[in-house]
Design an enzyme around this catalytic site. Sequence first.
Site, mmCIF file in Angstrom:
data_model
loop_
_atom_site.group_PDB
_atom_site.id
_atom_site.type_symbol
_atom_site.label_atom_id
_atom_site.label_comp_id
_atom_site.label_asym_id
_atom_site.label_seq_id
_atom_site.Cartn_x
_atom_site.Cartn_y
_atom_site.Cartn_z
ATOM 1 N N THR B 49 8.215 119.977 14.165
ATOM 2 C CA THR B 49 8.768 119.085 13.988
ATOM 3 C C THR B 49 8.127 117.863 14.491
ATOM 4 O OG1 THR B 49 10.465 118.083 15.480
ATOM 5 C CG2 THR B 49 9.061 118.769 16.500
ATOM 6 N N GLU B 50 8.439 117.223 13.440
ATOM 7 C CA GLU B 50 7.190 116.060 12.944
ATOM 8 C C GLU B 50 7.083 114.982 14.580
ATOM 9 O OE1 GLU B 50 10.543 113.802 10.299
ATOM 10 O OE2 GLU B 50 11.731 112.523 11.876
ATOM 11 N N ASN B 51 7.935 115.208 15.182
ATOM 12 C CA ASN B 51 7.807 113.839 16.280
ATOM 13 C C ASN B 51 6.417 114.389 17.192
ATOM 14 O OD1 ASN B 51 10.329 115.684 16.487
ATOM 15 N ND2 ASN B 51 10.321 114.902 18.629
#
Lengths: 219, 211
Positions: B49-51
């Site tokens: 997940t990009e975060n």
Amino acid sequence: MKVRFPESADEAVADVADGSTVLVGGFGPAGMPYALIDALIRQGATDLTIVNNNAGNADTGLAALLAEGRVRKVICSFPRQHDSWVFDGLYREGRIELELVPQGNLAERMRAAGAGIGAFFCPTGVGTPLAEGKETREIDGRTYVLEYPIHGDVALIGAHRADRAGNLVYRKTARNFGPVMATAADLVVAEVREVVEIGAIDPEVVVTPGIFVDRVVVS
Amino acid sequence: MSGSARTVDEIAAAVAADIPEGSFVNLGIGQPTKVAEHLTADSGVVLHTENGMLGMGPLAAKGHEDWDLTNAGKQAVTELPGAAYFHHADSFAMMRGGHLDVCVLGAFQVSVTGDLANWHTGAPDAIPAVGGAMDLAIGAKQVFVMMTLFAKDGSPKLVTECTYPLTGLACVTRLYTDLATFDLGPRGAHLVETFGTTPAELAERLGLDLV
């Protein structure tokens, strides 16, 4: 300089000047330094440029700062969300400027600022409207866009725990932009849940070393 | 061809089946998140997940949310054994540096040579938002898109040239839709399989030569 531990969030942001560029940590609410933002609202600095992944959620935190009319420009990757009504309204009325930046460029431009990099070539956005007017270069057969650093006058970040040397650890995905922003501003203020004595954080797990941190407040 | 058009779940299942074992995968916001429901535990697929996380698990159960642990859509999620957290510059280095094997995205339009338009309709009153879409599009080794093949007004979303603002050039490798799956590349769109229609019907509706 050695990290300081102001008594309050208000004291920690007391000298933020009008016209400052403020890097604000958080990805949506995770890692958002709410107490520091609330203190900045009370402090009164205006004409601010805010750098965050988003442009405020609901009516609290960044959205509240925007609603007070204190922000001239937002630099972010994803302003439009189901609860971004404060930003949406200001933008449609032409009362706020938006610089839309792909999320990886947002992170890397701050990383560059923090690492003393003057600019960098990057493949993101080639051939898209977000690269229009920017210098490009072909390197080993691939096209890259020139991107410049984003430097903050101030960074307000949320972390999980600090020790008395200002070393920070984060918790889960609330880490997000915090460690990058901590390197990229003249004044770095961290809001943490607890401060522990030196030695209570294993040096092997420190994420942001205290050299990057100027002030720590507990919230 | 198969008997009828695919549902979103069937498209997601087809995408999941094509993800190689042990891949590092990013699923975009919206429909692509459904792919996770079709990945089996023994696939060894690790979700990014990009975060700032690898090893993302399913959504958190109601009442057990931890708001320090969210996905790109800001929903509370869970961590799987072997998970890792990292900051945003590292997270996007995983994309931009070519370390992710597959990303799955939605789209407004895709061109036959793999150009992607999925971040902005270009409408003058729309508030643009790009997030990590441009970084994923150019960074992942393979970019899969899942979408309906035709817009609500009947216009094709697989086109010779995108009219919406681009997200990335020549980046989509495979397109999964309700009516067909395509391989995309420099030579154009190659029809892999149709659902509820024939190759001839589809080529005519799309107004495209399918190689």
